[in-house]
Design a protein around this motif. Structure first.
Motif, PDB file in Angstrom:
ATOM      1  N   UNK A  29      39.391  68.874 -13.242  1.00 19.81           N
ATOM      2  CA  UNK A  29      39.433  70.258 -12.783  1.00 19.81           C
ATOM      3  C   UNK A  29      39.055  70.396 -11.315  1.00 19.81           C
ATOM      4  N   UNK A  30      38.152  69.526 -10.824  1.00 18.18           N
ATOM      5  CA  UNK A  30      37.627  69.708  -9.464  1.00 18.18           C
ATOM      6  C   UNK A  30      38.182  68.700  -8.457  1.00 18.18           C
ATOM      7  N   UNK A  36      32.626  69.675  -0.163  1.00 17.19           N
ATOM      8  CA  UNK A  36      31.477  70.572  -0.317  1.00 17.19           C
ATOM      9  C   UNK A  36      31.586  71.386  -1.607  1.00 17.19           C
ATOM     10  N   UNK A  37      32.806  71.832  -1.933  1.00 13.60           N
ATOM     11  CA  UNK A  37      33.003  72.612  -3.159  1.00 13.60           C
ATOM     12  C   UNK A  37      32.790  71.726  -4.386  1.00 13.60           C
ATOM     13  N   UNK A  64      28.038  61.293  -8.932  1.00 11.34           N
ATOM     14  CA  UNK A  64      29.144  61.844  -8.140  1.00 11.34           C
ATOM     15  C   UNK A  64      28.642  62.603  -6.931  1.00 11.34           C
ATOM     16  N   UNK A  65      27.555  63.378  -7.100  1.00 11.54           N
ATOM     17  CA  UNK A  65      26.973  64.107  -5.975  1.00 11.54           C
ATOM     18  C   UNK A  65      26.507  63.142  -4.881  1.00 11.54           C
ATOM     19  N   UNK A  66      25.836  62.054  -5.289  1.00 18.39           N
ATOM     20  CA  UNK A  66      25.300  61.104  -4.312  1.00 18.39           C
ATOM     21  C   UNK A  66      26.423  60.428  -3.533  1.00 18.39           C
ATOM     22  N   UNK A  68      29.443  61.696  -2.824  1.00 21.99           N
ATOM     23  CA  UNK A  68      29.987  62.663  -1.862  1.00 21.99           C
ATOM     24  C   UNK A  68      29.034  62.815  -0.678  1.00 21.99           C
ATOM     25  N   UNK A  69      27.724  62.940  -0.954  1.00 15.43           N
ATOM     26  CA  UNK A  69      26.743  63.157   0.100  1.00 15.43           C
ATOM     27  C   UNK A  69      26.657  61.953   1.033  1.00 15.43           C
ATOM     28  N   UNK A  70      26.672  60.740   0.463  1.00 16.17           N
ATOM     29  CA  UNK A  70      26.576  59.532   1.302  1.00 16.17           C
ATOM     30  C   UNK A  70      27.850  59.304   2.104  1.00 16.17           C
ATOM     31  N   UNK A  71      29.008  59.572   1.493  1.00 19.59           N
ATOM     32  CA  UNK A  71      30.269  59.417   2.243  1.00 19.59           C
ATOM     33  C   UNK A  71      30.311  60.370   3.434  1.00 19.59           C
ATOM     34  N   UNK A  72      29.759  61.586   3.239  1.00 22.70           N
ATOM     35  CA  UNK A  72      29.749  62.571   4.331  1.00 22.70           C
ATOM     36  C   UNK A  72      28.542  62.382   5.242  1.00 22.70           C
TER      37      UNK A  72
END
Length: 613
Positions: A29-30, A36-37, A64-66, A68-72
């Motif tokens: 779905x996401x 960020x979303x 999954x959050x970690x 995204x945060x580390x890639x950014x």
């Protein structure tokens, strides 16, 4: 209860969670959203999963959050991820890992100047230490947070930290310091016009005042909070006041008013479909009210209800821990299963290369072997099915036998614990009584409960879960009574107890009778006796005999036989009659009681190696 318990509803975070999608469906779905979303959606998913105790899904979301945060390379998002991980570990009763994650988060927030988030991380650490009752470390992190809040002039956060410090000091029973911190928080909330926070902090103040013995002030502040809750239509706060105010009124001896408010609490709990701990507190308060009125029958009924809800809380906690353990086990199993699948895939690809070359040569041989293979497979299948049936049956029998024995031990352990709680309650109740006769009666009741508790303690500590070793039981019971009545020095105790194991159905009344007669000797027989002596004998011939002799001045047997209001005498008579026995009494050269009980062989087993005394 401590102040900390009642700060929880101020946050108003408890809401019904939506039905949780499987993580794979949620990912689909996401997947088209921005980073960020997706991070925010994953954060919401992890919170929802925690609320439903679905820890594998929460772990997948935080991973999954970690990523995204580390890639950014976004430090704030990394810090928020560690906060979510800390919440997950705390929910799973892993305080060490939770503190580690919270420390990582607060360090990151400190480095990027996110002071409010840093304070929240420090307060979470402090909360873990409070739950562990490590108050020194809890205060250390509180003071560290207070220093930062003052440096950044974050007034609301300063007030919240003052409330935390008040909770710590209240737990320590340093009530003046707790009230001081609470007063500082109230002033800030009032200056910031934070009405909800002000009312909750005022409610906490009422609890601290009650704990410190300032009952009148506590009751007045409860009424002030109740008025504010009704004006704001804050049903949750109103209900919590109904639960807590009666405890203060009870200490003020305003029993009718206390009952009026606790029944309002019961109505509120029913209308809000509250969990068992609320009902446990309500019925405990009703028990105390009726005990103080002297209406012990009604108090006993309410006490039974409170114990039912207490058991529900314990069972719910055990179920939750079992679910958490099973969930962690399933998570590890899934990871191992994935690793095994990867290994199997690699091995299958290698085998496929070899099988392709030999397939043509084997085709002819397989055709010939097919009929034989089918026959062998059919026979082997029947044999395997028969063996499996026998194996399952043996396993079930062994498992059920072990479970039954363990359940009996657990039952006796539970009964022993419940009797210990009843004994503690009687002891606490006796401390609150001023009438010496009442104190003595309650303490005697406590000794009777402990006599029964000792039997169940023996049953769960030995392999035999249905019979009581009377040698061990009588020795422990009598020596405990000697210690209670300070007859340890210069006392001649003679125990002549045959090695008899009694069925618990007979051991309980026999133990209570022994407790009453021995207590009576310690209380009345040795005044003016230089060398007190007590002889206790238990043996079995055609019947079971229990003899208790002292060297006191003796007693008037005719006076004993007259009707009396003595509870102990009536208890002895009732238990003797219930067991089908008789009691012979002699008052010459001291007092001698001989209890004679008819005992079927199945209820009393005499160890053959040792002759009875």
């Amino acid at each position: 209860m401590t102040t900390l318990c009642f700060c929880l509803f101020a946050h108003k975070l408890m809401s019904q969670s939506d039905t949780l999608l499987t993580f794979s469906v949620f990912q689909q779905q996401i997947e088209t959203l921005s980073d960020s979303a997706r991070f925010e959606r994953l954060y919401d998913y992890s919170v929802n999963a925690l609320n439903q105790s679905k820890y594998p899904e929460a772990a997948l979301a935080t991973n999954g959050m970690l990523k995204i945060a580390q890639d950014a390379n976004n430090q704030i998002l990394i810090g928020r991820t560690y906060m979510a991980m800390g919440n997950m570990e705390r929910n799973q009763n892993n305080p060490t890992k939770a503190i580690s994650d919270y420390l990582k988060a607060q360090s990151i927030f400190s480095s990027v100047g996110e002071y409010r988030r840093q304070l929240r991380a420090l307060q979470r650490i402090e909360g873990v230490y409070i739950s562990l009752r490590d108050l020194e470390k809890a205060q250390y992190y509180c003071e560290q947070a207070l220093t930062i809040a003052r440096q950044q002039k974050l007034e609301l956060e300063i007030a919240n930290i003052y409330n935390d410090l008040a909770s710590i000091e209240d737990i320590r029973k340093k009530y003046n310091q707790a009230l001081h911190y609470n007063e500082l928080a109230l002033r800030i909330y009032q200056s910031l016009k934070e009405e909800d926070s002000y009312t909750v902090s005022l409610f906490n103040r009422a609890i601290i005042l009650k704990n410190s013995g300032q009952y009148r002030q506590s009751a007045d502040i409860y009424q002030q909070c109740l008025k504010a809750a009704k004006e704001k239509q804050d049903v949750e706060l109103e209900g919590m006041i109904y639960i807590n105010l009666p405890n203060t009124l009870l200490l003020l001896n305003q029993l009718n008013e206390a009952e009026e408010y606790i029944r309002m609490a019961l109505t509120w709990a029913n209308s809000q479909s509250k969990s068992p701990p609320y009902y446990q507190n309500i019925y405990e308060t009703l028990t105390a009210i009726y005990e103080k009125r002297g209406q012990f029958q009604q108090a006993f009924q309410y006490q039974k209800l409170s114990m039912v809800y207490r058991d529900s809380v314990m069972n719910a906690e055990k179920s939750r821990q079992l679910i958490e353990t099973e969930t962690r086990f399933q998570t590890r199993e899934k990871q191992l299963h994935i690793e095994r699948l990867d290994e199997d895939n690699l091995r299958q690809r290698q085998q496929l290369a070899w099988l392709t070359g030999g397939a043509i040569l084997l085709t002819f041989l397989l055709g010939i072997m097919l009929l034989q293979y089918r026959t062998i497979r059919r026979v082997n299948g029947k044999l395997a099915e028969t063996n499996q049936t026998l194996s399952d049956a043996n396993e079930r029998i062994n498992k059920q036998s072990g479970q039954l024995k363990q359940l009996m031990r657990e039952l006796h352990h539970r009964v022993k614990n419940n009797l210990a709680i009843v004994s503690s309650l009687l002891y606490l109740q006796s401390n609150r009584l001023e009438d010496e006769n009442a104190v003595r009666a309650v303490r005697e009741g406590q000794q009777r409960v402990e006599a029964m508790s000792l039997i169940h303690q023996q049953l769960y500590q030995t392999d035999n879960v249905t019979r009581v070793n009377m040698q061990t039981y009588i020795d422990e019971l009598v020596r405990g009574l000697m210690q209670s009545f300070n007859h340890q020095d210069n006392f001649n105790l003679q125990l002549n107890v045959a090695p008899i194991d009694l069925d618990v159905e007979l051991a309980v009344p026999l133990g209570l009778i022994l407790n009453e007669l021995t207590t009576n000797a310690f209380k009345h027989a040795y005044k003016g006796i230089d060398t007190p002596s007590l002889s206790i004998s238990l043996w079995k011939e055609d019947q079971l005999y229990l003899e208790i002799k002292d060297n006191g001045p003796g007693m008037d047997v005719s006076q004993w036989q007259k009707p009396s209001r003595s509870f102990g005498k009536r208890l002895i008579t009732s238990l003797t009659k219930q067991a089908g026995g008789r009691l012979e009494i002699s008052g010459e050269n001291g007092t001698r009681f001989l209890l004679i009980l008819p005992v079927p062989e199945k209820k009393a087993i005499l160890t053959p190696e040792t002759e009875p005394a």
